[in-house]
Structure formats: structure tokens, C-alpha cells
Scaffold this motif. Structure first.
Motif, PDB file in Angstrom:
ATOM      1  N   VAL A   1       0.809  -1.229   0.000  1.00  0.00           N
ATOM      2  CA  VAL A   1       0.000   0.000   0.000  1.00  0.00           C
ATOM      3  C   VAL A   1       0.840   1.277   0.000  1.00  0.00           C
ATOM      4  O   VAL A   1       0.323   2.357  -0.275  1.00  0.00           O
ATOM      5  N   GLY A   2       2.118   1.175   0.312  1.00  0.00           N
ATOM      6  CA  GLY A   2       2.918   2.384   0.391  1.00  0.00           C
ATOM      7  C   GLY A   2       4.394   2.101   0.502  1.00  0.00           C
ATOM      8  O   GLY A   2       4.831   0.943   0.528  1.00  0.00           O
ATOM      9  N   GLU A   3       5.168   3.181   0.580  1.00  0.00           N
ATOM     10  CA  GLU A   3       6.631   3.068   0.604  1.00  0.00           C
ATOM     11  C   GLU A   3       7.190   4.049   1.621  1.00  0.00           C
ATOM     12  O   GLU A   3       6.797   5.221   1.652  1.00  0.00           O
ATOM     13  N   LEU A   4       8.091   3.552   2.479  1.00  0.00           N
ATOM     14  CA  LEU A   4       8.808   4.430   3.398  1.00  0.00           C
ATOM     15  C   LEU A   4       9.997   5.004   2.656  1.00  0.00           C
ATOM     16  O   LEU A   4      10.932   4.285   2.293  1.00  0.00           O
ATOM     17  N   MET A   5       9.973   6.304   2.413  1.00  0.00           N
ATOM     18  CA  MET A   5      11.015   6.968   1.620  1.00  0.00           C
ATOM     19  C   MET A   5      12.015   7.666   2.525  1.00  0.00           C
ATOM     20  O   MET A   5      11.642   8.321   3.499  1.00  0.00           O
ATOM     21  N   VAL A   6      13.292   7.509   2.202  1.00  0.00           N
ATOM     22  CA  VAL A   6      14.376   8.152   2.948  1.00  0.00           C
ATOM     23  C   VAL A   6      14.946   9.259   2.081  1.00  0.00           C
ATOM     24  O   VAL A   6      15.237   9.048   0.903  1.00  0.00           O
ATOM     25  N   SER A   7      15.083  10.461   2.663  1.00  0.00           N
ATOM     26  CA  SER A   7      15.640  11.579   1.893  1.00  0.00           C
ATOM     27  C   SER A   7      17.083  11.268   1.501  1.00  0.00           C
ATOM     28  O   SER A   7      17.761  10.487   2.176  1.00  0.00           O
ATOM     29  N   PRO A   8      17.577  11.849   0.421  1.00  0.00           N
ATOM     30  CA  PRO A   8      18.910  11.505  -0.104  1.00  0.00           C
ATOM     31  C   PRO A   8      20.031  11.583   0.922  1.00  0.00           C
ATOM     32  O   PRO A   8      20.963  10.793   0.894  1.00  0.00           O
ATOM     33  N   ASP A   9      19.933  12.532   1.837  1.00  0.00           N
ATOM     34  CA  ASP A   9      21.000  12.679   2.832  1.00  0.00           C
ATOM     35  C   ASP A   9      20.776  11.800   4.060  1.00  0.00           C
ATOM     36  O   ASP A   9      21.469  11.925   5.062  1.00  0.00           O
ATOM     37  N   GLN A  10      19.753  10.908   3.985  1.00  0.00           N
ATOM     38  CA  GLN A  10      19.446   9.972   5.067  1.00  0.00           C
ATOM     39  C   GLN A  10      19.061  10.703   6.360  1.00  0.00           C
ATOM     40  O   GLN A  10      19.195  10.163   7.454  1.00  0.00           O
TER      41      GLN A  10
END
Length: 580
Positions: free
Chosen positions: A52-61
Motif C-alpha cells: 500500500v505504500g513506501e517508506l522513503m528516505v531523503s537523499p541525505d538519510q
């Protein structure tokens, strides 16, 4: 199955306009960063396994955000998972007894999982609902009125589901809302209740089955006007709730609240400076007693932050609720909301008007800085001078030195020759809050009473705390009454825990008194759902908050030095961070 905290994090990350760092999430839900990282890992698996979804991490973590890939599937999954609790409550309302086997079949889980879910619900609602067990199964030992209110709460959480159960269309529900809104007669039956609450109650009354029957032309007219089928049992439900609401409205008086506030003031040697507190509590209680809400409120999920800053206000809220129950038999279902009123009510007595001196030879910059300070620090008095010989320095809390001179004085000095930046103002504000504590550090945090406690096998947190209090009482650090207050406060639930530091506390009647004693536990112990290795036993007369707010101080430093403070094992290691 996700826990309540993890659902809160999902909601935060789903609605956030930009990624949120793990340490920021930790501050919101008042847990350690390590716990949050584990939560995020569980959330990622949950989203992926349900597709149902995705946990996204910003490029700089440095931050996290959730992207929903299927809104409808997400809503269905969330509703199913969150409402396991509500399904169990519904079964307890509608049945005389519910067995673990029945719940396991209904929820499509194992008996062990079903038993765990019931255990969590019993603990969560222990202060407001009597859920018990016999050889026949679990049951809700409450009146028909309470069951109707609880069922009405459930209808509000998921109208579509319960309308289908009651065989009521969305159009009929909208018509019901309209009829109730324009019916003065019906609102007289249910004082202090909104039309939406009343509409949910009308639906709940259709669902709930009791042994009584009754007639009432006014109630029957509303059902008939909306083309809703009803039974004499539904009318009986509404009549029972109406009798409760009318009696509650008649019996509740502001004089009862004023009497209890006076008792609390006398017992704790304090004075509520807000003259509107009794009136504010009265109007709040009229609403929540005539329509009690038993389910957890999501609107104040970050209430732990406020509790950590103003624990005495919430403690007094619990005392107030206990008195309302003992003296007048009123059951108040949400102590946190009462605590918020006491927080506002104590605000003025918890502040001292800061008095700042700006020493500068450039009047234009000094005046701009004065305006910035007064806008940033509420209730602040700022004066400007170009010669320190003209003023009595003991009248001030702090000097802003905007000259190039090095100052030698007993007051704390904030050095800047420029117009304040936002960072400067934040530093100044923090410095102001810590001034009194900084001057009294070793008195407030005495080393001589600090020790390491050796935890015995299977020793509970309350047993450990009682032993700690006994030792401090023997050393004449705390009185017998203060020890009793600390234990009673901890027994009442909602203990104050910041990261892995437990902060048991109580109000002291001793004038101008504040103390915070560091105790290290040689092995961690569970305080509710948190593993704790350090104890900061804190006592203070609330009037001391005029110059010292120990809880704001502790909250900020336990957050700022969260990782290194989690591993300390002695007073000296702890105090080095406080001294920074």
C-alpha cells in the motif's frame, strides 16, 4: 500488528509536507531514537507486505516520509488493523460474554494473539471501563447507558461500517443530522450534546439490544421522519441516556469545582492565579460528562511532550478527577484534557518576568535587539544603557553585551555586537530558562544522595521505587509524606519517562524547595512500555517555577544529549552534560 505509537508515526509521515528526521519523531512521541528506528523498520515491512505504500528516505538519510501508492487499499488496511480494538469493544458491548476462541475466529488470528489483544485493551481502558473475566468469558461490567455511549463513540470512528450494520443509508443519516439540528425539543432531552453526537447516539440505540421497552413520541417522530425502522428497545436506550444527561446537567455545579480547587490549593500550598479556571473546567465538564468519550483521542497524540514540561499540572488534574469521583461520583474519561486546563491555569504562576539589560554604545542596534527580544520572550522587560554605572545590576537576570568590552560581573552575559539572528534569540531564550538552575546546579542535583541501586531478580518498578524512597527517607532527604506522594503518583499511571530516564516526582509543601536526585539502576527495568536504566527523583514546590522550571530543563537536556546520556552509569557522568 503495529502498536499505537507506530500508527501515530505513520500518520505523521503520511501527512508531513517534507521528510521528518528520526530524532524529531523521537521528540514528538517521547521515545529514544533507537526505538524510533525499530518502529520505522516495522512500518516499512508493514507497508511493503500490504503493498500500500513506501517508506522513503531523503537523499541525505536525514529524514523519512511515507508515499501511499494505493489510497483505497491503504484506507482498507489501516481500518482493518486499527479497528481490531474496536471490533473487540463492539463484541463486549453486544454480548453478555465473549470468549478468546470467538475473538480469534472473528479476527482471523491465533488464540494467543487474540488473548494479547484483549490484554492490551483491558490495560488501555482500565481507568475508564470495567472489562473483566469469568469462567464464561470476558464481559463489560458497565451499565446500559455506558454501553450506549461507548457504541456511539464507535459509530463516530467509522460511520460507514456501523450505518451498514444498522441498515441506515448515508442519505438517511444526513437527514437525521438535519432533523436533530432543527429540533429544539430533542436537544432539551440531551443537554450539552451536539447534533452529530446525538445522531451517533440514535444509530447506536438502533444497534444496542436491551431488555426494556418504552415509548416516546418525540424520539419516534425523529426516526419516522428519517424513514428509519426502530424498536421500543431503541426508544428505551435513548430514554435511559436522556435521564442520565438531564440529571448530570442538573447536579453539576461550578461550586463543586471551586470547592475541589480550594482543597487542592490547601493540600499543596499553592495558589491558582487564573480566576477563570473553575469556569473553564465547569463548561468543559458539562460537555464531556453529558457525552463521555471512552476511545483514545488522536488529536492530542503528542500530549507526552506537554506532560514532560508541565507534569505537576497533569498530576493536579488526576487529583481533581479523583475528587470528582469520590465526592460526586462523576466519571471523567480523559484525564489528559483536564491536565491541559490545569497547565493553562498554572501558566502565570510558573513564570517569572525576565529582566534583561542591553549594554550598548550603538543605540539603534540596541533598540532593534530590544524589540526582537520582547517579541521572542513573552512577558519580558528589557532596558538599554550605555554605562553600567547608571544601573543596579542586581535588578537584572542577564546582560546582553553589545559592546566590545569584556564584562566582569556576577550576572550571566550574552555576547553580541550585531542585530540578533533567529539562532541568537533561541540561544538567549534557552540561557534565560537555565539561569537559576545554573547558579544552583549542585544544590538542585546533590551528589551526596546519588547512588546505584542493585535491582533484585523479578523486582517490579514500584518495588524498586519504594525501596529508593525508603533509603532517601532514612537519609532525611525526603519526608514520609513526600515518599507516599511519589509512590501514589506513580501508581496512578502515565509515569513521566523521557528516553530511558524515569522521572518520578511529587509536589513538595516545603517553601523554596527543589531537588533532583540521580539514581542509576545496575540493570534496566520496564516502566510500563519503556526500558529504564536511570532515575531522576524530583520534588519541588510549584512556586519555585517562578525562577526555576526543572522539568523544562530536564526535558531539553535529556533530548539534546539523548544518545550519550543513555549510557551513563554514575552521577559524575550525568552531571557533566548538565553543566555544559
Amino acid at each position: 500488528m503495529l502498536n499505537e505509537r507506530q500508527y501515530i508515526i505513520i500518520e505523521l509521515l503520511t501527512k508531513a509536507p517534507s521528510p521528518i528526521r528520526a530524532d524529531e519523531i523521537a521528540k514528538i512521541v517521547v521515545k529514544s531514537k533507537r526505538t524510533i528506528m525499530r518502529d520505522l523498520s516495522s512500518i516499512k515491512l508493514f507497508l511493503e507486505s500490504n503493498n500500500v505504500g513506501e517508506l522513503m528516505v531523503s537523499p541525505d538519510q536525514q529524514g523519512y516520509k511515507i508515499r501511499i501508492i494505493d489510497d483505497q487499499a491503504y484506507e482498507e488496511v489501516m481500518m482493518k488493523n486499527i479497528n481490531d480494538e474496536h471490533i473487540i469493544l463492539y463484541q463486549l458491548i453486544m454480548n453478555d460474554y465473549v470468549t478468546i476462541e470467538q475473538l480469534a475466529d472473528l479476527l482471523f488470528v491465533s488464540r494467543i494473539t487474540a488473548s494479547e489483544k484483549v490484554g492490551v485493551i483491558k490495560e488501555t481502558y482500565s481507568s475508564v471501563l470495567n472489562i473483566t473475566v469469568s469462567h464464561k468469558g470476558h464481559y463489560l461490567a458497565e451499565s446500559n447507558v455506558t454501553k450506549c455511549f461507548l457504541l456511539s463513540n464507535l459509530v463516530e470512528t467509522n460511520p460507514k461500517y456501523y450505518l451498514e450494520l444498522a441498515r441506515v443509508t448515508a442519505e438517511q443519516y444526513e437527514l437525521l443530522l438535519s432533523q436533530l439540528k432543527h429540533s429544539k425539543v430533542i436537544m432539551d432531552y440531551f443537554p450539552n450534546m451536539s447534533e452529530s453526537q446525538l445522531a451517533n447516539l440514535f444509530i447506536a440505540s438502533l444497534l444496542y439490544i436491551n431488555n426494556g421497552c418504552e415509548e416516546n413520541e418525540d424520539f419516534e417522530y425523529i426516526y419516522e421522519a428519517c424513514q428509519l425502522s426502530y424498536t421500543p428497545q431503541a426508544i428505551k436506550n435513548l430514554s435511559l441516556v436522556s435521564d442520565y444527561c438531564v440529571n448530570t446537567n442538573l447536579n453539576l455545579g461550578i461550586h463543586q469545582i471551586e470547592e475541589i480547587l480550594q482543597k487542592i490549593e490547601q493540600e499543596n500550598n499553592i495558589r491558582f492565579s487564573n480566576p477563570e479556571l473553575a469556569k473553564q473546567l465547569y463548561h468543559h465538564l458539562k460537555r464531556i460528562l453529558c457525552y463521555p468519550v471512552f476511545l483514545k483521542s488522536k488529536e492530542i497524540h503528542n500530549i507526552s511532550n506537554i506532560k514532560a514540561l508541565y507534569p505537576f499540572a497533569f498530576d493536579l488534574g488526576i487529583v481533581f478527577i479523583d475528587y470528582m469521583k469520590k465526592l460526586y461520583d462523576y466519571r471523567i474519561t480523559n484525564s489528559d484534557l483536564i491536565g491541559l486546563y490545569f497547565t493553562v491555569g498554572m501558566e502565570s504562576m510558573m513564570k517569572k518576568k525576565p529582566h534583561i539589560l542591553i549594554y550598548s554604545h550603538v543605540n539603534s542596534i540596541a533598540n532593534i535587539n530590544r524589540q526582537l527580544i520582547e517579541a521572542s520572550i513573552s512577558n519580558c522587560k528589557v532596558e538599554i544603557c550605555d554605562s553600567l554605572e547608571q544601573v543596579q545590576l542586581e535588578d537584572f537576570s542577564l546582560i546582553v553585551n553589545s559592546s566590545s568590552e569584556a564584562l566582569e560581573c556576577n550576572l550571566p552575559v550574552f555576547q553580541t555586537e550585531y542585530i540578533f539572528s533567529e539562532t541568537d534569540l533561541a540561544k538567549l531564550k534557552a540561557m534565560m530558562e537555565n539561569i537559576s538552575i545554573g547558579y544552583s546546579l549542585k544544590t538542585i542535583f546533590p551528589k551526596e544522595y546519588s547512588f546505584t541501586y542493585k535491582v533484585k531478580e523479578n523486582e517490579s518498578w514500584l518495588e524498586i521505587l519504594a525501596a529508593i524512597c525508603d533509603r532517601l527517607e532514612e537519609s532525611l532527604v525526603i519526608s514520609k509524606e513526600e515518599a507516599k506522594r511519589i509512590i501514589e503518583r506513580e501508581k496512578s499511571g502515565n509515569p513521566l519517562v523521557i528516553n530511558n530516564y524515569s522521572v518520578p516526582h511529587c509536589i513538595s509543601k516545603r517553601e523554596n524547595f527543589v531537588i533532583c536526585i540521580y539514581i542509576h539502576l545496575d540493570r534496566p527495568v520496564m516502566v510500563e512500555t519503556t526500558s529504564v536504566s536511570q532515575v531522576l527523583l524530583t520534588m519541588m514546590n510549584p512556586n519555585m517555577n517562578k525562577s526555576i522550571n526543572i522539568f523544562k530543563f530536564l526535558y531539553r537536556y535529556l533530548q539534546e544529549y539523548q544518545e550519550p546520556l543513555s549510557t551513563v552509569e554514575s552521577y559524575d557522568e550525568f552531571i557533566q552534560f548538565i553543566e555544559k
